[in-house]
Design a protein around this motif. Structure first.
Motif, PDB file in Angstrom:
ATOM      1  N   ASP A 177       0.801  -1.228   0.000  1.00 52.10           N
ATOM      2  CA  ASP A 177       0.000   0.000   0.000  1.00 52.10           C
ATOM      3  C   ASP A 177       0.831   1.274   0.000  1.00 52.10           C
ATOM      4  O   ASP A 177       0.260   2.374   0.015  1.00 52.10           O
ATOM      5  CB  ASP A 177      -0.917   0.021   1.225  1.00 52.10           C
ATOM      6  CG  ASP A 177      -2.032  -1.013   1.143  1.00 52.10           C
ATOM      7  OD1 ASP A 177      -2.347  -1.444   0.020  1.00 52.10           O
ATOM      8  OD2 ASP A 177      -2.565  -1.396   2.201  1.00 52.10           O
ATOM      9  N   LEU A 178       2.139   1.168   0.006  1.00 52.87           N
ATOM     10  CA  LEU A 178       2.970   2.364   0.098  1.00 52.87           C
ATOM     11  C   LEU A 178       2.653   3.352  -1.020  1.00 52.87           C
ATOM     12  O   LEU A 178       2.546   2.981  -2.189  1.00 52.87           O
ATOM     13  CB  LEU A 178       4.451   1.986   0.023  1.00 52.87           C
ATOM     14  CG  LEU A 178       5.065   1.370   1.281  1.00 52.87           C
ATOM     15  CD1 LEU A 178       6.467   0.844   0.983  1.00 52.87           C
ATOM     16  CD2 LEU A 178       5.114   2.387   2.427  1.00 52.87           C
ATOM     17  N   GLY A 179       2.490   4.617  -0.632  1.00 55.56           N
ATOM     18  CA  GLY A 179       2.316   5.689  -1.598  1.00 55.56           C
ATOM     19  C   GLY A 179       0.939   5.819  -2.199  1.00 55.56           C
ATOM     20  O   GLY A 179       0.723   6.681  -3.062  1.00 55.56           O
ATOM     21  N   ASP A 180      -0.019   5.014  -1.747  1.00 52.00           N
ATOM     22  CA  ASP A 180      -1.350   5.035  -2.353  1.00 52.00           C
ATOM     23  C   ASP A 180      -2.315   6.011  -1.690  1.00 52.00           C
ATOM     24  O   ASP A 180      -3.361   6.327  -2.261  1.00 52.00           O
ATOM     25  CB  ASP A 180      -1.976   3.638  -2.326  1.00 52.00           C
ATOM     26  CG  ASP A 180      -1.322   2.683  -3.313  1.00 52.00           C
ATOM     27  OD1 ASP A 180      -0.632   3.178  -4.226  1.00 52.00           O
ATOM     28  OD2 ASP A 180      -1.492   1.459  -3.156  1.00 52.00           O
ATOM     29  N   HIS A 181      -2.001   6.482  -0.488  1.00 54.00           N
ATOM     30  CA  HIS A 181      -2.938   7.322   0.248  1.00 54.00           C
ATOM     31  C   HIS A 181      -2.140   8.273   1.146  1.00 54.00           C
ATOM     32  O   HIS A 181      -0.927   8.134   1.295  1.00 54.00           O
ATOM     33  CB  HIS A 181      -3.879   6.462   1.096  1.00 54.00           C
ATOM     34  CG  HIS A 181      -3.153   5.431   1.914  1.00 54.00           C
ATOM     35  ND1 HIS A 181      -2.964   4.142   1.482  1.00 54.00           N
ATOM     36  CD2 HIS A 181      -2.540   5.510   3.123  1.00 54.00           C
ATOM     37  CE1 HIS A 181      -2.273   3.463   2.392  1.00 54.00           C
ATOM     38  NE2 HIS A 181      -2.011   4.277   3.395  1.00 54.00           N
ATOM     39  N   LEU A 182      -2.832   9.235   1.715  1.00 55.10           N
ATOM     40  CA  LEU A 182      -2.192  10.206   2.594  1.00 55.10           C
ATOM     41  C   LEU A 182      -1.898   9.570   3.943  1.00 55.10           C
ATOM     42  O   LEU A 182      -2.810   9.124   4.645  1.00 55.10           O
ATOM     43  CB  LEU A 182      -3.089  11.428   2.785  1.00 55.10           C
ATOM     44  CG  LEU A 182      -2.559  12.501   3.747  1.00 55.10           C
ATOM     45  CD1 LEU A 182      -1.294  13.149   3.200  1.00 55.10           C
ATOM     46  CD2 LEU A 182      -3.635  13.555   4.022  1.00 55.10           C
ATOM     47  N   ASP A 183      -0.617   9.526   4.307  1.00 58.21           N
ATOM     48  CA  ASP A 183      -0.208   9.044   5.625  1.00 58.21           C
ATOM     49  C   ASP A 183       0.189  10.229   6.492  1.00 58.21           C
ATOM     50  O   ASP A 183       0.920  11.124   6.047  1.00 58.21           O
ATOM     51  CB  ASP A 183       0.983   8.090   5.499  1.00 58.21           C
ATOM     52  CG  ASP A 183       0.588   6.741   4.924  1.00 58.21           C
ATOM     53  OD1 ASP A 183      -0.471   6.229   5.310  1.00 58.21           O
ATOM     54  OD2 ASP A 183       1.338   6.211   4.086  1.00 58.21           O
ATOM     55  N   LEU A 184      -0.278  10.213   7.726  1.00 57.42           N
ATOM     56  CA  LEU A 184       0.054  11.259   8.686  1.00 57.42           C
ATOM     57  C   LEU A 184       0.673  10.619   9.915  1.00 57.42           C
ATOM     58  O   LEU A 184       0.225   9.553  10.358  1.00 57.42           O
ATOM     59  CB  LEU A 184      -1.192  12.035   9.101  1.00 57.42           C
ATOM     60  CG  LEU A 184      -1.924  12.796   7.990  1.00 57.42           C
ATOM     61  CD1 LEU A 184      -3.226  13.386   8.534  1.00 57.42           C
ATOM     62  CD2 LEU A 184      -1.043  13.895   7.411  1.00 57.42           C
ATOM     63  N   PRO A 185       1.698  11.236  10.492  1.00 60.99           N
ATOM     64  CA  PRO A 185       2.224  10.712  11.747  1.00 60.99           C
ATOM     65  C   PRO A 185       1.161  10.789  12.828  1.00 60.99           C
ATOM     66  O   PRO A 185       0.228  11.603  12.744  1.00 60.99           O
ATOM     67  CB  PRO A 185       3.408  11.637  12.040  1.00 60.99           C
ATOM     68  CG  PRO A 185       3.121  12.885  11.288  1.00 60.99           C
ATOM     69  CD  PRO A 185       2.374  12.476  10.054  1.00 60.99           C
ATOM     70  N   PRO A 186       1.256   9.960  13.856  1.00 59.51           N
ATOM     71  CA  PRO A 186       0.208   9.914  14.879  1.00 59.51           C
ATOM     72  C   PRO A 186      -0.121  11.267  15.497  1.00 59.51           C
ATOM     73  O   PRO A 186      -1.290  11.531  15.809  1.00 59.51           O
ATOM     74  CB  PRO A 186       0.781   8.947  15.920  1.00 59.51           C
ATOM     75  CG  PRO A 186       1.680   8.045  15.134  1.00 59.51           C
ATOM     76  CD  PRO A 186       2.296   8.920  14.082  1.00 59.51           C
ATOM     77  N   PHE A 187       0.876  12.138  15.637  1.00 59.81           N
ATOM     78  CA  PHE A 187       0.597  13.423  16.284  1.00 59.81           C
ATOM     79  C   PHE A 187      -0.190  14.374  15.377  1.00 59.81           C
ATOM     80  O   PHE A 187      -0.696  15.393  15.838  1.00 59.81           O
ATOM     81  CB  PHE A 187       1.887  14.084  16.781  1.00 59.81           C
ATOM     82  CG  PHE A 187       3.004  14.168  15.773  1.00 59.81           C
ATOM     83  CD1 PHE A 187       3.069  15.183  14.842  1.00 59.81           C
ATOM     84  CD2 PHE A 187       4.011  13.204  15.781  1.00 59.81           C
ATOM     85  CE1 PHE A 187       4.099  15.254  13.930  1.00 59.81           C
ATOM     86  CE2 PHE A 187       5.056  13.261  14.869  1.00 59.81           C
ATOM     87  CZ  PHE A 187       5.100  14.283  13.940  1.00 59.81           C
ATOM     88  N   LEU A 188      -0.315  14.057  14.085  1.00 58.54           N
ATOM     89  CA  LEU A 188      -1.140  14.864  13.188  1.00 58.54           C
ATOM     90  C   LEU A 188      -2.468  14.187  12.850  1.00 58.54           C
ATOM     91  O   LEU A 188      -3.348  14.815  12.254  1.00 58.54           O
ATOM     92  CB  LEU A 188      -0.383  15.168  11.886  1.00 58.54           C
ATOM     93  CG  LEU A 188       0.780  16.156  11.988  1.00 58.54           C
ATOM     94  CD1 LEU A 188       1.460  16.316  10.637  1.00 58.54           C
ATOM     95  CD2 LEU A 188       0.329  17.511  12.519  1.00 58.54           C
ATOM     96  N   GLU A 189      -2.614  12.940  13.195  1.00 59.02           N
ATOM     97  CA  GLU A 189      -3.820  12.184  12.825  1.00 59.02           C
ATOM     98  C   GLU A 189      -5.108  12.849  13.333  1.00 59.02           C
ATOM     99  O   GLU A 189      -6.126  12.867  12.605  1.00 59.02           O
ATOM    100  CB  GLU A 189      -3.719  10.747  13.326  1.00 59.02           C
ATOM    101  CG  GLU A 189      -4.736   9.812  12.722  1.00 59.02           C
ATOM    102  CD  GLU A 189      -4.635   9.688  11.215  1.00 59.02           C
ATOM    103  OE1 GLU A 189      -5.691   9.787  10.542  1.00 59.02           O
ATOM    104  OE2 GLU A 189      -3.512   9.510  10.706  1.00 59.02           O
TER     105      GLU A 189
END
Length: 314
Positions: free
Chosen positions: A285-297
């Protein structure tokens, strides 16, 4: 002390064009879509190998209203990418010609067979014949493209820096970071973090030209990878030498700190331990969607509202 490059970060005006060039033309994998943690209205996109391993990643911040770069000194002025053989250079020259990417033809760069060209925004890129030499064990060229397997890009090679004061940068790399000098003349110096290896190499060019004015296609910083020394110690050593640092930053996927050397070129030092990009995504799934670090989730809704949907530029 430094195991090589970790990643390098640039500015782009248009992620749609940028994404097409680095995935469809160069055949790299888009391994992470995230945001600039200091300005969450700005995408931060990473291209690299199958997992985005250290020493592979070309990363871009999208700034739609950014102007053109005025080329000049005190800048990171070129990025080399390694290919397996001389036949690979011939393959890439034909591919770039076919895809209407202007190039300089096969020549020599930093003592090696090479092919120099620019991306659509003017960033200087150089393909270097790695002559079948070994690369770091974790590197895994991306196969989800139409590039012939024996000619795929392996990872980052020489990073070129153009500065007014060559000697100050040479001294910093030698004395503090343990780089070895692999060659020098009045105008250039070649420095290697791992002696004899191009994947941690920096080519320094001296120039008295006007300072570069950053814009689209310019380089923001080079990140180098600490082999074992913790960031807190690098922070102390840099401050003892009179450099200002940002202190240690937790980027979730890795920790790092930033500083500018005497010419103004920005370096990032990435700590020896890192979670990597599979910390919050499977390899598939790498690069398929917006990932945010936990502190920004917790801010995801607000952040996504400020961004152009990924589907509009992929």
């Amino acid at each position: 002390m430094i195991r090589g490059h970790h990643h390098i970060s640039m500015f782009t005006k248009d992620l749609k064009e940028n994404n097409h060039f680095y995935t469809a033309v160069l055949g790299l994998r888009r391994v992470k879509v995230s945001v600039n943690q200091g300005d969450t209205g700005m995408y931060h996109v990473f291209y690299g190998d199958r997992t985005g391993s250290a020493g592979n990643d070309l990363t871009f911040f999208e700034i739609p209203n950014i102007g053109a770069t005025r080329k000049g000194t005190d800048s990171i002025s070129g990025i080399a990418l390694l290919v397996p053989s001389h036949d690979s250079l011939l393959y890439w020259q034909e591919r770039l010609d076919r895809l209407e990417v202007k190039n300089e033809g096969i020549g020599h760069y930093a003592g090696r067979d090479s092919l120099v060209f620019r991306d659509r925004e003017g960033l200087k890129l150089i393909l270097i014949n790695h002559e079948g030499d070994l690369v770091p064990d974790e590197w895994s060229p991306w196969g989800g493209n139409d590039v012939e397997a024996e000619h795929r890009i392996l990872g980052m090679g020489t990073v070129e820096m153009t500065v007014e004061d060559k000697e100050s940068l040479v001294s910093l790399l030698e004395d503090l970071f343990g780089y070895k000098k692999a060659g020098e003349n009045d105008e250039t110096a070649v420095m290697q973090s791992v002696e004899g290896e191009v994947f941690g190499e920096i080519l320094i060019r001296q120039s008295r030209a006007d300072k570069e004015r950053p814009g689209k296609g310019s380089v923001h910083h080079l990140a180098i990878h600490s082999a074992d020394r913790p960031l807190e110690e690098w922070d102390r050593l840099l401050k003892e030498k009179g450099y200002r640092t940002t202190g240690v930053k937790d980027r979730y996927y890795f920790e790092s700190l930033y500083f500018r050397e005497d010419n103004g070129v920005m370096f990032e030092i990435v700590g020896p331990k890192a979670r990597g990009f599979t910390a919050d995504s499977s390899v598939g799934d790498l690069g398929d969607h917006l990932d945010l670090p936990p502190f920004l989730e917790p801010e995801r809704g607000e952040i996504e509202a400020k961004l152009r949907p990924i589907e509009e530029w992929t």
